[in-house]
Write a protein that holds these residues in place. Structure first.
Motif, PDB file in Angstrom:
ATOM      1  N   PHE A  60       7.338  -7.420   1.184  1.00 52.21           N
ATOM      2  CA  PHE A  60       5.987  -7.190   1.703  1.00 52.21           C
ATOM      3  C   PHE A  60       4.991  -8.103   1.003  1.00 52.21           C
ATOM      4  N   GLU A  61       5.226  -8.336  -0.274  1.00 51.93           N
ATOM      5  CA  GLU A  61       4.328  -9.220  -1.002  1.00 51.93           C
ATOM      6  C   GLU A  61       4.475 -10.671  -0.544  1.00 51.93           C
ATOM      7  N   ILE A  62       5.735 -11.118  -0.396  1.00 50.27           N
ATOM      8  CA  ILE A  62       5.943 -12.483   0.108  1.00 50.27           C
ATOM      9  C   ILE A  62       5.239 -12.656   1.450  1.00 50.27           C
ATOM     10  N   SER A  63       5.280 -11.611   2.282  1.00 52.12           N
ATOM     11  CA  SER A  63       4.758 -11.719   3.645  1.00 52.12           C
ATOM     12  C   SER A  63       3.238 -11.815   3.687  1.00 52.12           C
ATOM     13  N   GLY A  64       2.579 -11.356   2.639  1.00 50.76           N
ATOM     14  CA  GLY A  64       1.116 -11.375   2.643  1.00 50.76           C
ATOM     15  C   GLY A  64       0.500 -10.232   3.435  1.00 50.76           C
ATOM     16  N   LEU A  65       1.329  -9.395   4.039  1.00 54.06           N
ATOM     17  CA  LEU A  65       0.837  -8.279   4.852  1.00 54.06           C
ATOM     18  C   LEU A  65      -0.049  -7.330   4.055  1.00 54.06           C
ATOM     19  N   SER A  66       0.305  -7.156   2.767  1.00 55.09           N
ATOM     20  CA  SER A  66      -0.408  -6.167   1.964  1.00 55.09           C
ATOM     21  C   SER A  66      -1.875  -6.574   1.744  1.00 55.09           C
ATOM     22  N   GLN A  67      -2.197  -7.822   2.112  1.00 51.30           N
ATOM     23  CA  GLN A  67      -3.597  -8.231   1.988  1.00 51.30           C
ATOM     24  C   GLN A  67      -4.433  -7.802   3.192  1.00 51.30           C
ATOM     25  N   LYS A  68      -3.799  -7.303   4.228  1.00 55.31           N
ATOM     26  CA  LYS A  68      -4.557  -6.884   5.423  1.00 55.31           C
ATOM     27  C   LYS A  68      -4.743  -5.365   5.397  1.00 55.31           C
ATOM     28  N   ASN A  69      -4.790  -4.740   6.555  1.00 54.15           N
ATOM     29  CA  ASN A  69      -5.034  -3.302   6.584  1.00 54.15           C
ATOM     30  C   ASN A  69      -3.755  -2.475   6.412  1.00 54.15           C
ATOM     31  N   VAL A  70      -2.899  -2.938   5.527  1.00 54.27           N
ATOM     32  CA  VAL A  70      -1.675  -2.203   5.195  1.00 54.27           C
ATOM     33  C   VAL A  70      -1.705  -1.930   3.690  1.00 54.27           C
ATOM     34  N   ASN A  71      -1.778  -0.657   3.322  1.00 57.19           N
ATOM     35  CA  ASN A  71      -1.801  -0.294   1.899  1.00 57.19           C
ATOM     36  C   ASN A  71      -0.462   0.254   1.446  1.00 57.19           C
ATOM     37  N   MET A  72       0.008  -0.198   0.303  1.00 58.62           N
ATOM     38  CA  MET A  72       1.233   0.364  -0.259  1.00 58.62           C
ATOM     39  C   MET A  72       0.864   1.557  -1.128  1.00 58.62           C
ATOM     40  N   VAL A  73       1.473   2.712  -0.849  1.00 57.04           N
ATOM     41  CA  VAL A  73       1.219   3.891  -1.675  1.00 57.04           C
ATOM     42  C   VAL A  73       2.548   4.475  -2.147  1.00 57.04           C
ATOM     43  N   GLU A  74       2.457   5.364  -3.122  1.00 50.77           N
ATOM     44  CA  GLU A  74       3.681   5.863  -3.747  1.00 50.77           C
ATOM     45  C   GLU A  74       4.281   7.095  -3.075  1.00 50.77           C
ATOM     46  N   SER A  75       3.430   7.846  -2.370  1.00 50.03           N
ATOM     47  CA  SER A  75       3.944   9.065  -1.750  1.00 50.03           C
ATOM     48  C   SER A  75       3.103   9.431  -0.535  1.00 50.03           C
ATOM     49  N   GLU A  76       3.637  10.316   0.295  1.00 48.25           N
ATOM     50  CA  GLU A  76       2.872  10.774   1.459  1.00 48.25           C
ATOM     51  C   GLU A  76       1.613  11.505   1.001  1.00 48.25           C
ATOM     52  N   GLU A  77       1.730  12.228  -0.111  1.00 50.05           N
ATOM     53  CA  GLU A  77       0.576  12.961  -0.638  1.00 50.05           C
ATOM     54  C   GLU A  77      -0.550  11.972  -0.989  1.00 50.05           C
ATOM     55  N   ALA A  78      -0.161  10.930  -1.702  1.00 54.77           N
ATOM     56  CA  ALA A  78      -1.140   9.903  -2.060  1.00 54.77           C
ATOM     57  C   ALA A  78      -1.760   9.316  -0.796  1.00 54.77           C
ATOM     58  N   ALA A  79      -0.916   9.074   0.201  1.00 52.05           N
ATOM     59  CA  ALA A  79      -1.403   8.498   1.452  1.00 52.05           C
ATOM     60  C   ALA A  79      -2.386   9.443   2.124  1.00 52.05           C
ATOM     61  N   LEU A  80      -2.054  10.733   2.134  1.00 52.08           N
ATOM     62  CA  LEU A  80      -2.942  11.712   2.773  1.00 52.08           C
ATOM     63  C   LEU A  80      -4.265  11.799   2.029  1.00 52.08           C
ATOM     64  N   GLY A  81      -4.203  11.693   0.720  1.00 52.25           N
ATOM     65  CA  GLY A  81      -5.427  11.677  -0.071  1.00 52.25           C
ATOM     66  C   GLY A  81      -6.325  10.540   0.372  1.00 52.25           C
ATOM     67  N   VAL A  82      -5.740   9.404   0.633  1.00 55.55           N
ATOM     68  CA  VAL A  82      -6.520   8.232   1.013  1.00 55.55           C
ATOM     69  C   VAL A  82      -7.060   8.354   2.432  1.00 55.55           C
ATOM     70  N   THR A  83      -6.210   8.847   3.332  1.00 50.10           N
ATOM     71  CA  THR A  83      -6.602   8.814   4.742  1.00 50.10           C
ATOM     72  C   THR A  83      -7.527   9.954   5.142  1.00 50.10           C
ATOM     73  N   GLN A  84      -7.610  10.992   4.298  1.00 50.63           N
ATOM     74  CA  GLN A  84      -8.408  12.146   4.697  1.00 50.63           C
ATOM     75  C   GLN A  84      -9.899  11.842   4.707  1.00 50.63           C
TER      76      GLN A  84
END
Ligand SMILES: Nc1ncnc2c1ncn2[C@@H]1O[C@H](COP(=O)(O)OP(=O)(O)O)[C@@H](O)[C@H]1O
Ligand SMILES: Nc1ncnc2c1ncn2[C@@H]1O[C@H](COP(=O)(O)OP(=O)(O)O)[C@@H](O)[C@H]1O
Lengths: 116, 166, 166, 116
Positions: A92-116
């Motif tokens: 994902f890092e080589i691809s450069g995708l993580s620089q756009k609207n794709v965030n890498m998170v560690e867990s679904e809980e963390a993701a829900l915290g962000v998206t809420q």
């Protein structure tokens, strides 16, 4: 073995979660793409994709996720990508995708915290 | 001769060409089980096919190129048909006298190599159809096939939808 | 042309010849990882090689035989050398203009197929040496190699001896 | 993956136990044969071989075990084979080995009960 490829869709706090298991490559990307398009029809704001069950993904898999990210970006949405495998994070890092609207998170809980 | 022009190979044929040495037998097994697992074979069928292909390759390693100076080759041709998987394991070695099978002489020879003289028996027991061709100093080929259990599409990918309460 | 005479193939070469369709890309990956895992590569190296070979095969599936009536073939030739594993992925299709890489036209074309235009970039990033040859209407071949980490024997099998108290 | 092949030797109640993991085929049989010969030098009466960690074995593996069984039979010894995988039991049955001085048992404990 690739025949173990599997997708599961659920919803939590109105946020769709797509969990993927197995190897994501050119052969099953069309299926993943169909699922993501369907999910985005109902929700164009945010999406959690959980890759912790994925043993392998290549550029076609990233392309499919990037395609969903692009659709979401039209409505300022983001993808939260749950991904703890170093090898998958690496490409994902080589691809450069993580620089756009794709965030890498560690867990679904963390993701829900962000998206809420 | 070259490997370049491959346009006249039948569709749904996979060819694997390996050195006839012991370390590659597992490579043949692994490749084949990857293919078989896409063809709706049962786990038991896949195990049977793995053993059969291993036995055929093991014979090529142990017997085909005895007294040859150069490492020989094993060619494995897998054909995926609607109703069966056919595997052809071929070497280009000594060949042997099919009449020797089951005799005391054969038994003694097998034992010298810690063999049980069971390789071909296993293949015949585990596969649905087996055909052996062997020509002295040209080589041996074993054609074996396993019938596919059901005529399902080549890759049925299960899709689950669990809608959690929101 | 036939696949019979294989005596002039170099030792330590493994050849896999597959239909250029999506379901066989994983077969290539599996076979290769079986081989790479015998060559004292690290787990990370093996993952890199798997992705690289997948990308090359995916290109052959997606691009090489566009507008062809018949399913084309992919030939994968793996050479195990003392110091490296070399993989040559070859198709017999359209070929392409190397000059197109990195241009806007290329980007648009990639996107039409949901591609990121990253396949070749991945290969170059993940392998130690990469060489592309492509000839219009003859095909494309990508030669890539990964250096082996240490010069250990081909298969070092660990042996443990635990003497329990008697 | 075959590179995971592994042999462990231990002794319980003076009975040698050889535990094998991985795939047993023509490539690693010579090593297995060396280990078994060594063990039988010190003990020619009985031997437990545990195959529960073995995912795959073919006729060369059976041949190697049969060879050890033959050595043991010269001193009226037996091999207790711990083996619970149906596929492996099946090929032992096809081979006819189980009719000789090779007994299939369910656990090392059961084997020790027999050999004591
Ligand atoms: N590919 C081959 N090339 C030459 N001889 C072979 C080949 N396959 C089998 N044979 C002969 O047939 C005999 C029986 O083979 P098999 O049933 O596999 O038992 P084993 O390999 O244990 O001896 C071998 O001992 C050998 O003499
Ligand atoms: N084997 C091939 N045959 C024909 N064209 C190819 C081949 N490999 C690559 N190409 C061309 O090079 C371009 C870039 O390939 P790549 O970097 O893998 O990105 P992508 O496949 O995502 O487009 C492709 O879009 C295609 O036009």
């Amino acid at each position: 073995m690739q025949s173990d490829f599997n997708i599961e869709i659920s919803t939590q706090n109105k946020v769709p979660i797509v969990r993927i298991w197995g190897e994501v490559d050119i052969h099953n990307c069309p299926q993943l793409n169909r699922v993501l398009s369907e999910v985005l029809k109902e929700n164009d704001h945010s999406l959690i994709i959980n890759l912790d069950g994925v043993q392998y993904i290549d550029s076609t898999g990233l392309g499919t996720i990037a395609h969903a990210a692009k659709t979401l970006s039209n409505s300022n949405g983001t993808i939260q990508l749950v991904c703890n495998k170093p090898q998958i994070r690496k490409i994902f890092e080589i691809s450069g995708l993580s620089q756009k609207n794709v965030n890498m998170v560690e867990s679904e809980e963390a993701a829900l915290g962000v998206t809420q | 001769m070259s490997y370049n022009e491959t346009s006249d190979i039948k569709e749904n044929v996979i060819i694997l060409n390996l050195p006839a040495t012991s370390e590659y037998v597992s490579v043949a097994r692994l490749s084949l089980s990857g293919i078989a697992s896409r063809l709706n074979f049962t786990v038991e069928d896949i195990e049977d096919i793995k053993i059969a292909i291993s036995e055929a390759c093991t014979n090529a390693v142990q017997h085909a190129y005895e007294n040859h100076v150069k490492t020989g080759r094993i060619e494995i041709k897998m054909t995926i048909d609607e109703d069966r998987l056919e595997v052809l394991v071929r070497d280009f070695g000594n060949g042997f006298n099919l009449g020797i099978l089951g005799t005391e002489e054969q038994k003694k020879r097998s034992e010298e190599k810690l063999g049980l003289g069971l390789g071909l028996t296993f293949i015949k027991n585990l596969m649905d159809e087996v055909e052996i061709q062997t020509i002295p100093n040209e080589g041996t080929s074993i054609r074996m096939s396993k019938l596919r259990p059901l005529n399902q599409p080549l890759t049925a990918v299960p899709l689950q939808r669990n809608q959690a309460i929101d």
